[in-house]
Scaffold this active site. Sequence first.
Site, PDB file in Angstrom:
ATOM      1  NE  ARG A  13      -2.028  -1.154   3.674  1.00 56.76           N
ATOM      2  CZ  ARG A  13      -2.471  -1.013   4.923  1.00 56.76           C
ATOM      3  NH1 ARG A  13      -3.707  -0.629   5.133  1.00 56.76           N
ATOM      4  NH2 ARG A  13      -1.679  -1.250   5.949  1.00 56.76           N
ATOM      5  CB  SER A  40      -8.054   0.800   5.484  1.00 54.10           C
ATOM      6  OG  SER A  40      -9.166   1.328   4.803  1.00 54.10           O
ATOM      7  CD  GLU A  61     -18.933   0.125   0.732  1.00 51.94           C
ATOM      8  OE1 GLU A  61     -20.147  -0.130   0.853  1.00 51.94           O
ATOM      9  OE2 GLU A  61     -18.245   0.527   1.683  1.00 51.94           O
ATOM     10  CG  PHE A  86     -16.264  -3.723   2.182  1.00 50.98           C
ATOM     11  CD1 PHE A  86     -16.970  -4.831   2.634  1.00 50.98           C
ATOM     12  CD2 PHE A  86     -15.345  -3.140   3.037  1.00 50.98           C
ATOM     13  CE1 PHE A  86     -16.774  -5.325   3.918  1.00 50.98           C
ATOM     14  CE2 PHE A  86     -15.138  -3.628   4.318  1.00 50.98           C
ATOM     15  CZ  PHE A  86     -15.856  -4.730   4.764  1.00 50.98           C
ATOM     16  NE  ARG A 170      -4.759  -4.134   5.820  1.00 50.18           N
ATOM     17  CZ  ARG A 170      -5.196  -3.265   6.740  1.00 50.18           C
ATOM     18  NH1 ARG A 170      -4.648  -3.231   7.936  1.00 50.18           N
ATOM     19  NH2 ARG A 170      -6.196  -2.463   6.461  1.00 50.18           N
TER      20      ARG A 170
END
Lengths: 318, 278
Positions: A13, A40, A61, A86, A170
Site C-alpha cells: 500500500r 486503510s 460503495e 467491499f 497489506r
Amino acid sequence: MNIPESGSLHDCRDAFTSTLETLAAQNDDIVAVCNDSVGSSKLGRFRDKWPERLINVGIAEQNLVGVGAGLANGGKLPFVCAAACFLTGRALEQIKADVAYSNTNVKLCGISSGMAYGELGPTHHSTEDFAWIRALPNVVVVAPADRIETAAATEWAASFTGPVFLRLSRVGVPDIFSDGHRFEPGRANLLRQGTDLTLIANGTLTHRALSAASILAEKGIEARVLNMATVRPIDRASIASAASETGAIVTCEEHTIYGGLGSAVAEVVVETAPVPMKRLGVPGIFAPTGSANFLLDEFGMSPRGIAESAAELIKNKA
Amino acid sequence: MSPTELKIIANRIRRRDLRAVYEAGAGHIGGEMSVADILTALFFDVLNVDPDDPQKPDRDRLVLSKGHTALALYVVLSERGFIPKEEISTFLKPYSRLNGHPDRNKVPGVETNTGPLGHGLPVAVGMAKAARLSNAAWHTYVVTGDGEMQEGSNWEAIMAAAQFKLDNLTLIIDHNRIQQGARLADTNNLAPLAPKLEAFGWTAEDIDGHDMKAICTALAPEAVVTGKPRCVVAHTNKGQGVSFMTDKVAWHHKVPDAEQFRQGMAELETEAAIREDV
C-alpha cells in the site's frame, strides 16, 4: 515457513500511495475516491496535500463506484480505493455497468485483498474478486507481487485509458523486482528458468513460489517460475510454452481456486497443450480463523507445501 | 423555444415512439410517454449540447437513469440531430446500436450506460463533482423513475450530493406513481418525495411534468439555490397522451396490438392537429 525476515517485508500500500502522490503532483486531473477508508487506503498524505481531490463518499460503495465513473466522464482520472471485499462485492453491478460496460477511465483499487484481513473472517476476505472481475469485458485485472511492481503497475494504470482493477494487499512481501522495473500488462515475468514444471503465481504468492522453486532445486527438480500479475488479459503465450516445455503447472493464488488465476491458466492449458495441473488457493471453503500467512500455509501454500504439491504433480507427467 | 413549440415536438416524439414500440414488438411505452415531455424540454430548451460535437468537454450532462425508456431518449436524440431519424426503425433489431438500454460507446448523446436501476444518480454526482473540481460551468441533469427511488444506491448519492453542496446537479424524478408490477402506493410508497429530499439537504419542488412552461422554469439555471443540489419532482402520468394507457400498471411494457396502435396514433394526431392550430 521460510519467508524472509520481517525487516525485509514491505506493505505494498505504501508503494501504491506514494506513486499515486507522485502522479497526482504531475497531473491535476488525478483524484482519489474512497469510502471512509482514508486510513486503510493510506490516503492520509494525499488528503493533506490535496484535500479537495480526496473525495470521500462515506460508507457507500455503490455510490463510490458510480461517482468514480461520473468523475471520469467529467474528465478526471479517478483512483477508487476501498477494501477489495467491499469494492468488488458490494459494488459489482456498478463495476459491471458504470465502469466495464460504459468503458470509463476508472482505476479500481482493491486494498487489503485476499485474506489480508485474516482474523476478521470471511466477510472481510476478498477471495472471489479475480473470478468476478475477470468475467467482465474491458477491465484489466492486475495483482502485483511486490512494492516495485505495485509502483510500476500504478504508474501504468494512470497512463492507460480504460478500466483497471488493481488488487493490492497489506501483507508484507519481500522485493522481487529491481528498481526501474517496467510493468507490461498481459505479460508474465519469467523469474526462474526451469524445465521440469512451472509454478505460476501472483500477488502475495509469487515470493512463496520462488522459495518453493529453491526447495525443489535441492531435490534436483528445476521449476520454472512465472509471475502472472495480469489475470485478464491472461498471457496465453507464456502459459502455452510453460505447458509444452515443462509438462506440468502448479498455480498459487490468494483466492478461491474457483474462477481465479488457476482457472484462467487452466482454460488456456486445456485449449492449447493439456498437461497435468494443480491449482493451489483457498479450497472452496470459508477460511477458518487465522492470519493471512497462517491461512496460506494451512491451504498448502507454504514454500514447502507448494514444493510438495509440485513434486507430487510431476509424477503424473506424460 | 416556446412551450407550444416544445409540446409539438413532444407530440411528434410520442408518435414516433409508439410506432417504434409497435413495430419492434417491445419497449416500455408507459414510462416513455411519461418522460417524453421532460426529455424534450431538456434537449430542446435546457441543455447546452451540440449534436455536431457530442463530446465537447463543457457540454451539460444528461443521464437517463431510467434506462428502460431508452427509446424515448433515442427518438429525442434523433429529433435533435444526434442520430439519423431513420435509424429509429432499427430499434432492437440484431446489431442495432439502439439497444433496449442506452450505450454511451455507441450512441452519441448518451453519457453513461444505464439499465439496472439506481445507477444514474451516483454517476451524475461524480459528473457534478468533476465540474466543481474543474471550476467548470456545465450542469448535470439526471432523470430517474419514481419506483427507482426505492434503490438504496440513490440515497447514498443523495447524501453525498448534499455533503458536496452540488448546486450544479439537478435530479428530475419522473413521478408517474407506477412501477413495473404495481402502483408505488402498493409497493414501497415513497410519496411525498419532495420532503424526503429536503430532509437530506436538497431543494425540492413539485411540478406538473407535462407542463412545458413549468418544466423549463424549474430546470432553468437561475432557479438554483447556492450550495444545494436540486430535485424537481415531476408529476406525470404513465402512458400520457394515449387515453387507454394513461395511469395503467399494465402499460409498463405492454405492446399495443394493431387496433390499439391505430387508436393511440389517432389520439396523438388529434392532439398534434389542435396544437399546430394554436
